[in-house]
Design an enzyme around this catalytic site. Structure first.
Site, PDB file in Angstrom:
ATOM      1  N   GLU A  21      10.289  -3.190  12.848  1.00 51.31           N
ATOM      2  CA  GLU A  21       9.907  -2.150  11.885  1.00 51.31           C
ATOM      3  C   GLU A  21       8.543  -1.597  12.288  1.00 51.31           C
ATOM      4  O   GLU A  21       7.532  -2.296  12.241  1.00 51.31           O
ATOM      5  CB  GLU A  21       9.846  -2.726  10.469  1.00 51.31           C
ATOM      6  CG  GLU A  21       9.548  -1.673   9.416  1.00 51.31           C
ATOM      7  CD  GLU A  21       9.560  -2.238   7.998  1.00 51.31           C
ATOM      8  OE1 GLU A  21       9.972  -1.521   7.080  1.00 51.31           O
ATOM      9  OE2 GLU A  21       9.157  -3.410   7.824  1.00 51.31           O
ATOM     10  N   GLU A  54      -5.140  -3.904  -1.753  1.00 49.61           N
ATOM     11  CA  GLU A  54      -6.579  -3.598  -1.810  1.00 49.61           C
ATOM     12  C   GLU A  54      -6.905  -2.306  -1.076  1.00 49.61           C
ATOM     13  O   GLU A  54      -8.029  -1.801  -1.189  1.00 49.61           O
ATOM     14  CB  GLU A  54      -7.394  -4.759  -1.235  1.00 49.61           C
ATOM     15  CG  GLU A  54      -7.140  -5.099   0.213  1.00 49.61           C
ATOM     16  CD  GLU A  54      -5.997  -6.093   0.416  1.00 49.61           C
ATOM     17  OE1 GLU A  54      -6.030  -6.818   1.429  1.00 49.61           O
ATOM     18  OE2 GLU A  54      -5.080  -6.133  -0.421  1.00 49.61           O
ATOM     19  N   SER A  82       6.160  -6.807   3.804  1.00 49.57           N
ATOM     20  CA  SER A  82       6.744  -7.166   5.090  1.00 49.57           C
ATOM     21  C   SER A  82       7.558  -8.450   4.990  1.00 49.57           C
ATOM     22  O   SER A  82       7.355  -9.274   4.093  1.00 49.57           O
ATOM     23  CB  SER A  82       5.644  -7.342   6.141  1.00 49.57           C
ATOM     24  OG  SER A  82       4.897  -8.520   5.884  1.00 49.57           O
ATOM     25  N   LYS A 141      -1.056  -7.774  -8.718  1.00 54.31           N
ATOM     26  CA  LYS A 141      -1.994  -7.789  -7.592  1.00 54.31           C
ATOM     27  C   LYS A 141      -1.594  -6.656  -6.653  1.00 54.31           C
ATOM     28  O   LYS A 141      -0.698  -6.802  -5.830  1.00 54.31           O
ATOM     29  CB  LYS A 141      -1.931  -9.137  -6.868  1.00 54.31           C
ATOM     30  CG  LYS A 141      -3.224  -9.531  -6.112  1.00 54.31           C
ATOM     31  CD  LYS A 141      -3.649  -8.580  -5.013  1.00 54.31           C
ATOM     32  CE  LYS A 141      -2.791  -8.695  -3.767  1.00 54.31           C
ATOM     33  NZ  LYS A 141      -3.338  -7.783  -2.661  1.00 54.31           N
ATOM     34  N   CYS A 183       9.924   1.459   3.249  1.00 51.29           N
ATOM     35  CA  CYS A 183      10.972   0.527   3.680  1.00 51.29           C
ATOM     36  C   CYS A 183      12.348   1.171   3.683  1.00 51.29           C
ATOM     37  O   CYS A 183      13.288   0.594   4.227  1.00 51.29           O
ATOM     38  CB  CYS A 183      10.972  -0.722   2.803  1.00 51.29           C
ATOM     39  SG  CYS A 183      11.463  -0.427   1.092  1.00 51.29           S
ATOM     40  N   PHE A 205       0.811  -1.218   0.000  1.00 50.15           N
ATOM     41  CA  PHE A 205       0.000   0.000   0.000  1.00 50.15           C
ATOM     42  C   PHE A 205       0.842   1.265   0.000  1.00 50.15           C
ATOM     43  O   PHE A 205       0.377   2.317  -0.415  1.00 50.15           O
ATOM     44  CB  PHE A 205      -0.915   0.023   1.233  1.00 50.15           C
ATOM     45  CG  PHE A 205      -0.189   0.285   2.533  1.00 50.15           C
ATOM     46  CD1 PHE A 205       0.117   1.580   2.938  1.00 50.15           C
ATOM     47  CD2 PHE A 205       0.202  -0.756   3.352  1.00 50.15           C
ATOM     48  CE1 PHE A 205       0.803   1.819   4.124  1.00 50.15           C
ATOM     49  CE2 PHE A 205       0.885  -0.530   4.538  1.00 50.15           C
ATOM     50  CZ  PHE A 205       1.178   0.767   4.921  1.00 50.15           C
TER      51      PHE A 205
END
Length: 500
Positions: A383, A176, A226, A173, A281, A149
């Site tokens: 994180e 969402e 992640s 993909k 990240c 995201f």
């Protein structure tokens, strides 16, 4: 209310699934749209569409593929403002951040425009008597991308332009949580002249992810997200015989040497720790000043700047820090701040008490600054993915290097110093994939490659640049030998096709 389906064969397609996910504006907490969550059957339909388009696209000359990329680049530039507003409305980041994200994605498209040069093979003449050897790179077939995201435009653009330019077809993909910008960019790619079926988007959740990982026609999978999910994707995809690159979590350190310009360091940390609300990240989440005096001076310079950060929705042109993506993320970040306090860290700047008139239900967190954080604390080890910066004081340069090398993540790091010898020693010794010297976020330009070490990467290839070309192609080497002796035209029966 708009309900997003999928994008297949250059058209929007609703799919057969009746499962949906809500799209929420993080600045208000209001539902602004919905996305269809694909079924296994939907994924199969989309992958098979991509597989049918693959042979024709692979046979398309690289120069013609490059022409599509050139046109696509121009359309992205033309529509940057539109795309940035769409992105910010679902992610929450400021408009300058959104425009910067799209610009970095365009850089990869520009790299892909050079694909005729990038796909050139190697040739060795006379490796033995009358024997020559040469190699070529050929496309894989169907490649899938699973993206997060936090960079809904840029991270996909790190993947599919290179994959498509190499002659593959692609199934993306996206997250969402903020899929609309991906769907709009898919339209632009079709407008650029890409044949139907070459680029496709499937909206979905874990059902769609597993279906892609298990599908026999998917040859390779790119992932950014992640570490826990990346390891899962790498394990499951590899077990199914797929080529997988999974770029994962991070805990990035910025070492501040005693000779560093602290105003420059402060500028760097404001942008790298708090930009995009820390949801990236490559965010610097740990500052490592060397020596107590350096640490005291750094905190004194940095704290007032963190307090002064303007927290507001993207619609406010003066906004420097937007909301985090969801209520789940909001609660997750707050829990880590509480843990930091419980473990004895000093919260110099507390950004939790943020309330904006008209946006009381938004997921806003102001900049937070911890001092005297130690390596055993969760706020150091994990994180957090939010606007939280920890100061870990190092007694010496060697302690700072050891701190970085001992951490489980190895994505990015930086050192700020005027000492060239210290800088060279630093980048040579740290076990990190991307290193900056007086550069806070060492994200490589598009013609170099992006990726970390240790638990920040599963797989052998980094993303974009030449590593991206290698990941998206297979090497084939030919060795040829022809009979010696040259025949003249008179020795051939042209009509019968036989040698006389």
């Amino acid at each position: 209310m708009n309900i997003l389906g999928h994008f297949v064969s250059n058209e929007f397609w609703p799919g057969a699934s009746n499962r949906i996910s809500e799209i929420v504006n993080p600045a208000t907490g209001a539902v602004t749209g919905k996305a269809t969550l694909a079924s296994v059957e939907d994924v199969d339909t989309i992958v098979r569409t991509a597989a049918e388009a693959a042979p024709g696209w692979a046979a398309t000359p690289p120069a013609k593929r490059a022409m599509v990329m050139f046109e696509f680049r121009d359309l992205l530039k033309k529509h940057t403002n539109e795309l940035a507003e769409l992105l910010s409305s679902e992610h929450g980041k400021t408009l300058p951040d959104a425009k910067g994200e799209i610009a970095r994605g365009i850089e990869v498209v520009e790299f892909a425009c050079g694909i005729p040069q990038l796909l050139k093979g190697e040739y060795s003449e006379a490796v033995a008597a009358n024997v020559d050897c040469f190699s070529v790179r050929q496309p894989l077939g169907v490649v899938a991308g699973i993206t997060p995201f936090n960079f809904p435009a840029m991270v996909p653009l790190w993947m599919y332009p290179v994959a498509i330019a190499c002659g593959n077809t692609f199934v993306l993909k996206p997250s969402e949580k903020d899929p609309s910008v991906v769907m709009r960019i898919a339209e632009l790619l079709a407008q650029a002249g890409l044949p139907p079926g070459v680029f496709n988007v499937v909206n979905g959740d874990k059902v769609a992810v597993d279906a892609l990982l298990d599908h026999p026609l998917v040859e390779a999978v790119s992932f950014v997200g992640s570490t826990a999910i990346g390891r899962y994707i790498y394990s499951r995809g590899s077990a199914n015989g797929k080529r997988v690159q999974a770029l994962c979590g991070a805990k990035n350190h910025l070492v501040v040497m005693p000779d560093a310009d602290l105003e420059q360091v402060s500028d760097a940390l404001i942008g790298s720790a708090y930009g995009s609300a820390g949801e990236r990240c490559m965010a610097i989440s740990v500052a490592v000043p060397v020596g107590e005096d350096t640490a005291d001076r750094l905190v004194d310079v940095l704290a007032p700047r963190v307090r002064a950060l303007k927290v507001a929705p993207f619609t406010d042109p003066s906004s420097e820090l937007g909301p985090v993506i969801s209520k789940q993320s909001y609660d997750h970040i707050h829990s880590y701040i509480e843990q930091g306090l419980e473990k004895g860290a000093e919260l110099v700047v507390d950004g939790r008490e943020i309330s904006l008139q008209g946006y009381e239900d938004g997921y806003f967190i102001g900049g937070c600054l911890f001092d005297r954080v130690t390596p055993d604390m969760p706020i150091y080890k994990d994180e957090i993915f939010g606007p939280v910066l920890s100061v870990v004081r190092a007694a010496s340069y060697e302690d700072a290097v050891g701190l970085i090398n001992d951490h489980e993540y190895g994505n990015g790091t930086a050192i700020f110093t005027r000492d060239g010898d210290a800088a060279r020693d630093f980048w040579a010794r740290v076990r990190i994939g991307m290193v900056g010297v007086n550069v806070p976020i060492p994200v490589p330009v598009a013609y170099h490659s992006f990726g970390g070490w240790k638990r920040s990467l599963f797989g052998d290839h980094h993303i974009h640049g030449m590593e991206g070309v290698r990941f998206n192609t297979r090497l084939k080497t030919m060795t040829t030998r022809w009979p010696s002796g040259i025949r003249t035209g008179a020795e051939f029966d042209i009509t019968g096709g036989k040698v006389v």
